[in-house]
Design a protein around this motif. Structure first.
Motif, PDB file in Angstrom:
ATOM      1  N   ALA A   1      13.162  42.012   7.178  1.00 15.99           N
ATOM      2  CA  ALA A   1      13.743  40.689   6.963  1.00 15.99           C
ATOM      3  C   ALA A   1      12.919  39.622   7.684  1.00 15.99           C
ATOM      4  CB  ALA A   1      15.187  40.665   7.464  1.00 15.99           C
ATOM      5  N   GLY A   2      12.456  39.939   8.884  1.00 12.02           N
ATOM      6  CA  GLY A   2      11.640  38.978   9.627  1.00 12.02           C
ATOM      7  C   GLY A   2      10.330  38.685   8.942  1.00 12.02           C
ATOM      8  N   ASP A   3       9.680  39.725   8.428  1.00 16.47           N
ATOM      9  CA  ASP A   3       8.410  39.527   7.730  1.00 16.47           C
ATOM     10  C   ASP A   3       8.607  38.734   6.447  1.00 16.47           C
ATOM     11  OD1 ASP A   3       7.070  40.901   9.699  1.00 16.47           O
ATOM     12  OD2 ASP A   3       6.967  42.798   8.581  1.00 16.47           O
ATOM     13  N   ARG A   4       9.690  39.007   5.712  1.00 18.56           N
ATOM     14  CA  ARG A   4       9.958  38.246   4.488  1.00 18.56           C
ATOM     15  C   ARG A   4      10.235  36.779   4.817  1.00 18.56           C
ATOM     16  NH1 ARG A   4      12.622  43.091   3.327  1.00 18.56           N
ATOM     17  NH2 ARG A   4      14.650  42.262   4.015  1.00 18.56           N
ATOM     18  N   TRP A   5      10.924  36.541   5.911  1.00 16.89           N
ATOM     19  CA  TRP A   5      11.204  35.160   6.348  1.00 16.89           C
ATOM     20  C   TRP A   5       9.914  34.416   6.641  1.00 16.89           C
ATOM     21  CZ3 TRP A   5      10.879  32.687  11.281  1.00 16.89           C
ATOM     22  CH2 TRP A   5      11.602  31.480  11.383  1.00 16.89           C
ATOM     23  N   LEU A   6       9.016  35.048   7.388  1.00 15.01           N
ATOM     24  CA  LEU A   6       7.730  34.422   7.685  1.00 15.01           C
ATOM     25  C   LEU A   6       6.918  34.195   6.418  1.00 15.01           C
ATOM     26  CD1 LEU A   6       6.703  36.392  10.897  1.00 15.01           C
ATOM     27  CD2 LEU A   6       7.262  33.955  10.772  1.00 15.01           C
ATOM     28  N   ASP A   7       6.926  35.171   5.503  1.00 10.98           N
ATOM     29  CA  ASP A   7       6.196  35.009   4.237  1.00 10.98           C
ATOM     30  C   ASP A   7       6.736  33.818   3.453  1.00 10.98           C
ATOM     31  OD1 ASP A   7       4.570  37.154   4.787  1.00 10.98           O
ATOM     32  OD2 ASP A   7       5.728  38.592   3.568  1.00 10.98           O
ATOM     33  N   GLY A   8       8.060  33.638   3.495  1.00 11.64           N
ATOM     34  CA  GLY A   8       8.656  32.494   2.801  1.00 11.64           C
ATOM     35  C   GLY A   8       8.209  31.176   3.404  1.00 11.64           C
ATOM     36  N   LEU A   9       8.093  31.114   4.725  1.00  7.84           N
ATOM     37  CA  LEU A   9       7.619  29.893   5.379  1.00  7.84           C
ATOM     38  C   LEU A   9       6.155  29.621   5.045  1.00  7.84           C
ATOM     39  CD1 LEU A   9       9.239  30.196   8.927  1.00  7.84           C
ATOM     40  CD2 LEU A   9      10.105  28.987   6.910  1.00  7.84           C
ATOM     41  N   ARG A  10       5.351  30.677   5.004  1.00  2.98           N
ATOM     42  CA  ARG A  10       3.933  30.493   4.648  1.00  2.98           C
ATOM     43  C   ARG A  10       3.802  30.007   3.207  1.00  2.98           C
ATOM     44  NH1 ARG A  10       3.632  35.662   7.354  1.00  2.98           N
ATOM     45  NH2 ARG A  10       2.701  35.445   9.442  1.00  2.98           N
TER      46      ARG A  10
END
Length: 268
Positions: free
Chosen positions: A237-246
């Motif tokens: 979930a954390g990695d997907r969140w960061l990917d969404g911000l990028r």
């Protein structure tokens, strides 16, 4: 590095990274506004003796030295020998007369009533006993002297994301990893408790529309690591969140902001 380790700068694997971090943060327009407001509220005059506690690399000590002139005295204190050495180097390059000392904000190595004004920036949030530090600032300032404190309120952090639940969890984890994560909102009360009079307060919102800048200043990836460590989110979930911000950043849609507070009080 944004949240932990400031008491252990000299023992870090790369102490220079802390100096570089401060340089990057200080370059932001909103942070410069924060700093200018604090210097203004100090009410410094030519010939004054002034103190910057938690002075970091010394930029504000240099600014204060120029404000008080050759007839005044500008002193910076930091618990890190690395920061004090950098401050001395920068002051020498700037051609101004300053003094730098290694010491603890909670036990200032100065006589009572020895300064006309003082400031403490983004330091109280990391101290075990911030109230003791404020009492120390009151002790070393002369009657009528102004003390100015600046700190962010990390629970005011906002990050625009489609995943609101993960955003809330990440911010909660990030704030909890700072010793006093809500110090900004507490400054008004804490200065009153320390006995300061004639208090005034200002707020500054630092924002970024660039992921890399926000990550460097706020620590977005670090915040995810904290959330995973605390069990508030899982790594996926954390990695997907960061990917969404990028992805938002690439499309010109990224936005993050943090509120900081400046509170000044007069020594009775």
């Amino acid at each position: 590095m944004r949240n932990t380790g400031w008491g252990e700068v000299d023992h870090a694997a790369t102490p220079q990274s802390y100096v570089d971090y401060l340089r990057g943060v200080s370059a932001l327009d909103s942070v410069q506004s924060f700093k200018r407001k604090s210097l203004e509220l100090m009410g410094v005059r030519m010939g004054d003796t002034v103190l910057d506690v938690g002075c970091g690399a010394g930029d504000e000590v240099i600014a204060l030295a120029r404000m008080v002139g050759d007839s005044g005295r500008a002193v910076g204190l930091d618990m890190s020998e690395t920061m004090v050495a950098e401050g001395r180097r920068r002051a020498a390059d700037a051609g101004v007369r300053t003094e730098f000392k290694v010491g603890d904000a909670q036990a200032l190595p100065f006589e009572d009533r020895s300064f006309d004004a003082a400031r403490i920036e983004r330091t109280l949030q990391h101290l075990p006993d911030p109230d003791r530090a404020l009492r120390e600032l009151r002790r070393v300032c002369r009657s009528g002297g102004r003390v100015v404190a600046l700190d962010p309120d990390w629970s005011s952090l906002v990050i625009d994301s489609d995943d609101e639940e993960t955003t809330r969890r990440v911010i909660r984890a990030h704030e909890s990893h700072i010793t006093h994560g809500q110090m900004g909102r507490e400054l008004w009360r804490r200065l009153a408790d320390a006995g300061f009079e004639d208090r005034v307060a200002e707020s500054v919102i630092a924002h970024s529309t660039i992921f890399a800048v926000a990550d460097a200043v706020i620590g977005l990836r670090e915040a995810v690591d904290e959330g995973v460590h605390d069990g508030l989110i899982d790594r996926g979930a954390g990695d997907r969140w960061l990917d969404g911000l990028r992805a938002a950043d690439k499309n010109g849609r990224f936005f993050a902001a943090l509120t900081g507070f400046v509170v000044a009080g007069r020594t009775p």
